[in-house]
Design an enzyme around this catalytic site. Sequence first.
Site, PDB file in Angstrom:
ATOM      1  N   ASP A   9     -22.396   2.852  68.679  1.00 33.55           N
ATOM      2  CA  ASP A   9     -23.300   4.128  68.923  1.00 33.55           C
ATOM      3  C   ASP A   9     -24.790   3.800  69.296  1.00 33.55           C
ATOM      4  O   ASP A   9     -25.011   2.598  69.246  1.00 33.55           O
ATOM      5  CB  ASP A   9     -22.878   5.123  68.107  1.00 33.55           C
ATOM      6  CG  ASP A   9     -24.084   4.906  66.751  1.00 33.55           C
ATOM      7  OD1 ASP A   9     -24.725   4.073  66.633  1.00 33.55           O
ATOM      8  OD2 ASP A   9     -23.764   5.862  65.883  1.00 33.55           O
ATOM      9  N   CYS A  67     -22.983   0.865  64.182  1.00 36.25           N
ATOM     10  CA  CYS A  67     -23.823   2.240  64.262  1.00 36.25           C
ATOM     11  C   CYS A  67     -25.112   2.235  63.312  1.00 36.25           C
ATOM     12  O   CYS A  67     -25.577   0.993  63.080  1.00 36.25           O
ATOM     13  CB  CYS A  67     -22.880   3.441  63.854  1.00 36.25           C
ATOM     14  SG  CYS A  67     -22.486   3.506  61.921  1.00 36.25           S
ATOM     15  N   THR A  69     -25.736   2.689  60.265  1.00 28.00           N
ATOM     16  CA  THR A  69     -25.586   2.090  58.788  1.00 28.00           C
ATOM     17  C   THR A  69     -24.206   1.444  58.843  1.00 28.00           C
ATOM     18  O   THR A  69     -24.259   0.722  58.019  1.00 28.00           O
ATOM     19  CB  THR A  69     -25.404   3.237  57.804  1.00 28.00           C
ATOM     20  OG1 THR A  69     -24.187   4.166  58.269  1.00 28.00           O
ATOM     21  CG2 THR A  69     -26.626   4.046  57.814  1.00 28.00           C
ATOM     22  N   HIS A 100     -10.369 -12.636  51.637  1.00 29.54           N
ATOM     23  CA  HIS A 100      -9.432 -11.631  50.674  1.00 29.54           C
ATOM     24  C   HIS A 100      -8.743 -10.603  51.350  1.00 29.54           C
ATOM     25  O   HIS A 100      -7.884  -9.959  50.882  1.00 29.54           O
ATOM     26  CB  HIS A 100     -10.125 -11.328  49.605  1.00 29.54           C
ATOM     27  CG  HIS A 100     -10.398 -12.413  48.448  1.00 29.54           C
ATOM     28  ND1 HIS A 100     -10.940 -12.210  47.139  1.00 29.54           N
ATOM     29  CD2 HIS A 100     -10.497 -13.827  48.650  1.00 29.54           C
ATOM     30  CE1 HIS A 100     -11.222 -13.225  46.782  1.00 29.54           C
ATOM     31  NE2 HIS A 100     -10.799 -14.060  47.336  1.00 29.54           N
ATOM     32  N   HIS A 135      -3.453 -12.985  48.346  1.00 29.53           N
ATOM     33  CA  HIS A 135      -4.144 -11.785  48.967  1.00 29.53           C
ATOM     34  C   HIS A 135      -3.101 -11.200  50.147  1.00 29.53           C
ATOM     35  O   HIS A 135      -3.532 -10.089  50.345  1.00 29.53           O
ATOM     36  CB  HIS A 135      -5.196 -12.372  49.589  1.00 29.53           C
ATOM     37  CG  HIS A 135      -6.172 -13.181  48.468  1.00 29.53           C
ATOM     38  ND1 HIS A 135      -6.850 -12.147  47.601  1.00 29.53           N
ATOM     39  CD2 HIS A 135      -6.486 -14.157  48.521  1.00 29.53           C
ATOM     40  CE1 HIS A 135      -7.416 -12.961  46.846  1.00 29.53           C
ATOM     41  NE2 HIS A 135      -7.384 -14.306  47.304  1.00 29.53           N
TER      42      HIS A 135
END
Length: 143
Positions: A9, A67, A69, A100, A135
């Site tokens: 964004d 974006c 954050t 993992h 995993h």
Amino acid sequence: MEKLVLAADHGGFELKEFIKKIIAGLGGYEILDLGTNSTGSVDYPEYGQRAAETVVSGQAERGIIFCGTGIGISIAANKVKGIRAANCTSELMAEMSRRHNNANILALGGRIVEPELAKKIVKIWLDTPFDGGRHEQRVAQIE
């Protein structure tokens, strides 16, 4: 050549452009850039969903999304079945998301992660394999 999808964004646009140049310089990757192509305001859910759908459809093996954050766009991407998007702010997070969790999308915050750290995170994320083993069962439970 591995195909990578990139999407951002407006808050992640500048970091996306920086990382796109880094990846191009590494070689061995074909980049599919879904935009955005400016700092003009757009809605991150659209870009997160489009990138995620590109990965699950097989048009790209993995993706990197951006974006402000990394939070919102990773939430949007994770709504798409088959996506394991990891919002990483450190090199260790990037490594472990691959080892993992077999993360198939990396999310970065353009207002949170400085470009030089983002460069390190991306290189580690691209180079780190999934450990498999115990995993695999956990990743299967996520699905």
